[in-house]
Design a protein around this motif. Structure first.
Motif, mmCIF file in Angstrom:
data_model
loop_
_atom_site.group_PDB
_atom_site.id
_atom_site.type_symbol
_atom_site.label_atom_id
_atom_site.label_comp_id
_atom_site.label_asym_id
_atom_site.label_seq_id
_atom_site.Cartn_x
_atom_site.Cartn_y
_atom_site.Cartn_z
ATOM 1 N N ALA A 35 -25.730 0.435 -4.275
ATOM 2 C CA ALA A 35 -24.753 -0.434 -4.944
ATOM 3 C C ALA A 35 -23.847 -1.158 -3.945
ATOM 4 C CB ALA A 35 -23.920 0.378 -5.926
ATOM 5 N N SER A 36 -23.583 -0.549 -2.787
ATOM 6 C CA SER A 36 -22.717 -1.201 -1.796
ATOM 7 C C SER A 36 -23.333 -2.505 -1.272
ATOM 8 C CB SER A 36 -22.417 -0.252 -0.625
ATOM 9 O OG SER A 36 -23.600 0.009 0.091
ATOM 10 N N LEU A 37 -24.657 -2.628 -1.384
ATOM 11 C CA LEU A 37 -25.324 -3.854 -0.908
ATOM 12 C C LEU A 37 -25.047 -5.046 -1.809
ATOM 13 C CD1 LEU A 37 -28.823 -2.409 0.047
ATOM 14 C CD2 LEU A 37 -27.013 -3.133 1.625
ATOM 15 N N LEU A 38 -24.598 -4.778 -3.038
ATOM 16 C CA LEU A 38 -24.360 -5.874 -3.979
ATOM 17 C C LEU A 38 -23.211 -6.759 -3.527
ATOM 18 C CD1 LEU A 38 -24.885 -3.855 -7.276
ATOM 19 C CD2 LEU A 38 -26.428 -5.577 -6.293
ATOM 20 N N ALA A 39 -22.397 -6.259 -2.600
ATOM 21 C CA ALA A 39 -21.291 -7.057 -2.071
ATOM 22 C C ALA A 39 -21.754 -7.985 -0.947
ATOM 23 C CB ALA A 39 -20.186 -6.132 -1.558
ATOM 24 N N PRO A 43 -30.895 -13.313 -0.072
ATOM 25 C CA PRO A 43 -31.742 -12.580 -1.004
ATOM 26 C C PRO A 43 -32.038 -11.150 -0.554
ATOM 27 C CG PRO A 43 -32.694 -14.745 -0.471
ATOM 28 C CD PRO A 43 -31.552 -14.547 0.435
ATOM 29 N N ILE A 44 -32.314 -10.303 -1.536
ATOM 30 C CA ILE A 44 -32.621 -8.919 -1.246
ATOM 31 C C ILE A 44 -34.036 -8.598 -1.731
ATOM 32 C CG2 ILE A 44 -31.364 -8.207 -3.357
ATOM 33 C CD1 ILE A 44 -30.686 -5.622 -1.700
ATOM 34 N N MET A 61 -33.267 -5.229 -10.503
ATOM 35 C CA MET A 61 -32.928 -5.892 -11.775
ATOM 36 C C MET A 61 -31.428 -6.098 -11.876
ATOM 37 S SD MET A 61 -35.885 -6.119 -13.401
ATOM 38 C CE MET A 61 -36.414 -6.539 -11.758
ATOM 39 N N ARG A 62 -30.700 -5.046 -11.514
ATOM 40 C CA ARG A 62 -29.241 -5.129 -11.566
ATOM 41 C C ARG A 62 -28.749 -6.242 -10.640
ATOM 42 N NH1 ARG A 62 -25.478 -0.330 -9.474
ATOM 43 N NH2 ARG A 62 -23.458 -1.272 -9.894
ATOM 44 N N ALA A 63 -29.305 -6.293 -9.436
ATOM 45 C CA ALA A 63 -28.920 -7.338 -8.483
ATOM 46 C C ALA A 63 -29.235 -8.713 -9.056
ATOM 47 C CB ALA A 63 -29.653 -7.128 -7.153
ATOM 48 N N PHE A 64 -30.428 -8.840 -9.651
ATOM 49 C CA PHE A 64 -30.839 -10.126 -10.223
ATOM 50 C C PHE A 64 -29.860 -10.582 -11.309
ATOM 51 C CE2 PHE A 64 -33.054 -12.534 -13.530
ATOM 52 C CZ PHE A 64 -33.562 -13.591 -12.794
ATOM 53 N N TYR A 65 -29.531 -9.672 -12.220
ATOM 54 C CA TYR A 65 -28.662 -10.072 -13.327
ATOM 55 C C TYR A 65 -27.212 -10.240 -12.898
ATOM 56 C CZ TYR A 65 -32.647 -9.980 -16.359
ATOM 57 O OH TYR A 65 -33.861 -10.276 -16.920
ATOM 58 N N LEU A 66 -26.893 -9.796 -11.691
ATOM 59 C CA LEU A 66 -25.565 -10.092 -11.120
ATOM 60 C C LEU A 66 -25.587 -11.407 -10.349
ATOM 61 C CD1 LEU A 66 -24.406 -6.553 -9.936
ATOM 62 C CD2 LEU A 66 -23.390 -7.945 -11.756
ATOM 63 N N GLY A 67 -26.742 -12.062 -10.300
ATOM 64 C CA GLY A 67 -26.814 -13.376 -9.686
ATOM 65 C C GLY A 67 -27.442 -13.441 -8.304
ATOM 66 N N HIS A 68 -27.932 -12.309 -7.802
ATOM 67 C CA HIS A 68 -28.591 -12.326 -6.490
ATOM 68 C C HIS A 68 -30.027 -12.806 -6.611
ATOM 69 C CE1 HIS A 68 -25.690 -10.139 -3.970
ATOM 70 N NE2 HIS A 68 -25.355 -9.502 -5.072
ATOM 71 N N ALA A 69 -30.517 -13.463 -5.565
ATOM 72 C CA ALA A 69 -31.947 -13.739 -5.485
ATOM 73 C C ALA A 69 -32.617 -12.443 -5.041
ATOM 74 C CB ALA A 69 -32.212 -14.839 -4.476
ATOM 75 N N PRO A 109 -35.884 -13.113 2.653
ATOM 76 C CA PRO A 109 -34.813 -12.160 2.353
ATOM 77 C C PRO A 109 -33.868 -11.950 3.539
ATOM 78 C CG PRO A 109 -36.941 -11.037 2.520
ATOM 79 C CD PRO A 109 -37.206 -12.492 2.707
ATOM 80 N N ARG A 110 -32.605 -11.695 3.216
ATOM 81 C CA ARG A 110 -31.637 -11.319 4.258
ATOM 82 C C ARG A 110 -31.553 -9.815 4.395
ATOM 83 N NH1 ARG A 110 -26.201 -14.673 4.905
ATOM 84 N NH2 ARG A 110 -27.129 -16.735 4.789
ATOM 85 N N ILE A 111 -31.883 -9.137 3.286
ATOM 86 C CA ILE A 111 -31.862 -7.677 3.260
ATOM 87 C C ILE A 111 -33.229 -7.218 2.769
ATOM 88 C CG2 ILE A 111 -30.751 -5.639 2.259
ATOM 89 C CD1 ILE A 111 -28.339 -7.464 1.578
ATOM 90 N N VAL A 112 -33.855 -6.313 3.520
ATOM 91 C CA VAL A 112 -35.162 -5.811 3.105
ATOM 92 C C VAL A 112 -35.097 -4.298 2.895
ATOM 93 C CG1 VAL A 112 -37.587 -5.511 3.742
ATOM 94 C CG2 VAL A 112 -36.420 -7.653 4.294
#
Ligand SMILES: Nc1nc2c(c(=O)[nH]1)N(C=O)[C@@H](CNc1ccc(C(=O)N[C@@H](CCC(=O)O)C(=O)O)cc1)CN2
Ligand SMILES: Nc1ncnc2c1ncn2[C@@H]1O[C@H](COP(=O)(O)OP(=O)(O)OP(=O)(O)O)[C@@H](O)[C@H]1O
Length: 179
Positions: A35-39, A43-44, A61-69, A109-112
């Protein structure tokens, strides 16, 4: 002709595959660390779990629906391509039967999040042996490399190969390891 004896690395992989498959880990404990990565900015990229790997899809899915690619890997002949995930993305069985995107938009992606077979506390990793993540990491050294594993996949010390790019972090159900 005699079959050559198994190399120590092959034996280690066999042992670790069995350990990963037998372990009933708490996936949500991994989610809490992730969850700390969501900040951070994406893209992840994640993966579709197979053979006992921790399932990171709910996190993606959570990341996607929070607006992350978010992205999923598609292996080519030697390296990986990451394809943008969206709810209508078509998937088909690929290498080792793992679902992979059909078509889709390649993104960087920036985070893998990389599935591990084994790891040590110095951030060295052991994967399936295809060199897919190794090659991708070498070609994209600026991406943040996060290994995902169950705690039972830790080994004392892995001798790093010359091409290994150490992980920035390893996330297990027990802890966030920052070498
Ligand atoms: N979930 C997941 N997706 C992934 C990988 C992965 O390790 N896990 N990959 C990582 O590169 C890439 C696909 N490459 C792979 C390469 C080889 C095997 C594989 O050989 N698996 C067999 C073992 C084969 C053997 O008997 O030696 C297996 O299913 O146990 C799996 C994936 C990209 N997607
Ligand atoms: N940067 C690179 N350039 C060219 N070949 C590479 C590179 N990295 C790894 N390889 C090749 O990939 C093969 C697999 O390497 P290794 O045994 O370290 O696999 P691994 O780290 O478990 O695999 P993966 O990266 O798929 O998880 C080796 O034969 C190696 O020569």
């Amino acid at each position: 002709m005699a079959v050559p004896p198994p190399s120590p690395k092959a034996e280690l992989r066999r042992d670790l595959r069995a350990r990963r498959l037998a372990f009933a880990g708490d996936r949500q404990a991994i989610d809490l660390h992730l969850a700390s990565l969501l900040a951070q900015e994406g893209p992840i990229a994640g993966y579709i779990a197979h053979k006992g790997e921790p399932d990171v899809l709910p996190f993606l899915m959570r990341a996607f629906y929070l607006g992350h690619a978010v992205a999923l890997p598609r292996p080519g002949t030697e390296t990986l391509e990451f394809i943008r995930w969206h709810p209508d993305l078509v998937m088909e069985p690929g290498l080792a039967g793992i679902p992979q995107p059909v078509g889709g938009e390649p993104i960087l992606p920036r985070i893998v999040l990389a599935p591990l077979l084994g790891f040590d506390r110095a951030g060295h990793r052991l994967g399936q042996g295809g060199g897919y993540y190794d090659r991708w990491f070498a070609a994209h050294p600026d991406a943040t490399r996060i290994g995902i594993a169950w705690s039972v996949q830790e080994v004392g010390a892995l001798a790093p190969e010359p091409w290994d790019m150490p992980l920035h972090a390893i996330v297990t159900e027990k802890e966030w390891i920052a070498p």
